[in-house]
Design a protein around this motif. Structure first.
Motif, PDB file in Angstrom:
ATOM      1  N   UNK A  15       3.158 -26.740   0.662  1.00 46.07           N
ATOM      2  CA  UNK A  15       4.609 -26.915   0.650  1.00 46.07           C
ATOM      3  C   UNK A  15       5.147 -27.647   1.871  1.00 46.07           C
ATOM      4  N   UNK A  16       4.361 -27.753   2.923  1.00 44.99           N
ATOM      5  CA  UNK A  16       4.818 -28.388   4.161  1.00 44.99           C
ATOM      6  C   UNK A  16       5.402 -29.777   3.967  1.00 44.99           C
ATOM      7  N   UNK A  17       4.709 -30.660   3.259  1.00 43.47           N
ATOM      8  CA  UNK A  17       5.269 -31.996   3.063  1.00 43.47           C
ATOM      9  C   UNK A  17       6.614 -31.991   2.325  1.00 43.47           C
ATOM     10  N   UNK A  18       6.807 -31.088   1.368  1.00 46.91           N
ATOM     11  CA  UNK A  18       8.089 -31.013   0.653  1.00 46.91           C
ATOM     12  C   UNK A  18       9.198 -30.571   1.593  1.00 46.91           C
ATOM     13  N   UNK A  37       6.981 -20.510  -2.369  1.00 45.64           N
ATOM     14  CA  UNK A  37       7.975 -21.121  -3.261  1.00 45.64           C
ATOM     15  C   UNK A  37       9.204 -21.466  -2.435  1.00 45.64           C
ATOM     16  N   UNK A  38       9.673 -22.719  -2.586  1.00 44.37           N
ATOM     17  CA  UNK A  38      10.899 -23.111  -1.892  1.00 44.37           C
ATOM     18  C   UNK A  38      11.885 -23.720  -2.882  1.00 44.37           C
ATOM     19  N   UNK A  39      13.152 -23.503  -2.599  1.00 37.64           N
ATOM     20  CA  UNK A  39      14.228 -24.133  -3.356  1.00 37.64           C
ATOM     21  C   UNK A  39      15.070 -24.949  -2.400  1.00 37.64           C
ATOM     22  N   UNK A  52       6.496 -25.106  -5.755  1.00 40.80           N
ATOM     23  CA  UNK A  52       5.731 -23.869  -5.788  1.00 40.80           C
ATOM     24  C   UNK A  52       4.281 -24.164  -5.442  1.00 40.80           C
ATOM     25  N   UNK A  53       3.753 -23.384  -4.531  1.00 45.93           N
ATOM     26  CA  UNK A  53       2.336 -23.489  -4.200  1.00 45.93           C
ATOM     27  C   UNK A  53       1.555 -22.773  -5.296  1.00 45.93           C
ATOM     28  N   UNK A  54       0.442 -23.340  -5.678  1.00 46.39           N
ATOM     29  CA  UNK A  54      -0.374 -22.725  -6.734  1.00 46.39           C
ATOM     30  C   UNK A  54      -0.701 -21.289  -6.360  1.00 46.39           C
ATOM     31  N   UNK A  55      -0.573 -20.390  -7.324  1.00 50.73           N
ATOM     32  CA  UNK A  55      -0.840 -18.968  -7.105  1.00 50.73           C
ATOM     33  C   UNK A  55      -2.239 -18.570  -7.529  1.00 50.73           C
TER      34      UNK A  55
END
Length: 133
Positions: A15-18, A37-39, A52-55
């Motif tokens: 998620x860092x790049x997003x 997960x980020x919004x 969302x990072x793969x779970x």
């Protein structure tokens, strides 16, 4: 079914790049961040986009093919966005230009390959007016 909003969620490995890309280049504001997960929200009442990072290993990560259309208020805002993208050295997959289908826009890519088409509506050419319903 009659949705009142639609927002994409892109499944990725990191998620860092997003976080960096969307807050730095598109003025997104984090509205949710639980670590996996980020919004992000754009403007006060604007649209949202989620990552969302793969779970689990069975959950597929994004493989490409998504274009998000980012409609701006006016041509000056599109020009400003294009200048920021160009100065930041982000890839341009479509140059800033007027299109006969009725917009002025350009396209860049986020760190995952999501195409971001930034545009403002303009008068379509006579050829394309027939396609509007």
């Amino acid at each position: 079914m009659l949705p009142i909003d639609v927002s994409p969620t892109v499944t990725v490995d990191d998620l860092g790049p997003a976080r960096e890309f969307y807050t730095t280049h598109l003025q997104g504001r984090l509205i949710f961040d639980c670590g996996w997960y980020i919004g992000l929200k754009f403007g006060e009442r604007g649209p949202t986009m989620h990552f969302m990072q793969r779970r689990s290993p069975d959950q597929p990560a994004y493989q490409g093919g998504l274009t998000c259309n980012l409609k701006l208020e006016n041509a000056a805002k599109v020009e400003e966005a294009h200048q920021r993208v160009t100065e930041a050295g982000l890839p341009l997959v479509m140059p800033l230009e007027d299109h006969p289908w009725g917009d002025r826009g350009f396209c860049t890519l986020d760190p995952y390959g999501v195409a971001l088409y930034v545009y403002v509506e303009i008068e379509p050419s006579e050829e394309f007016k027939q396609y509007f319903v």
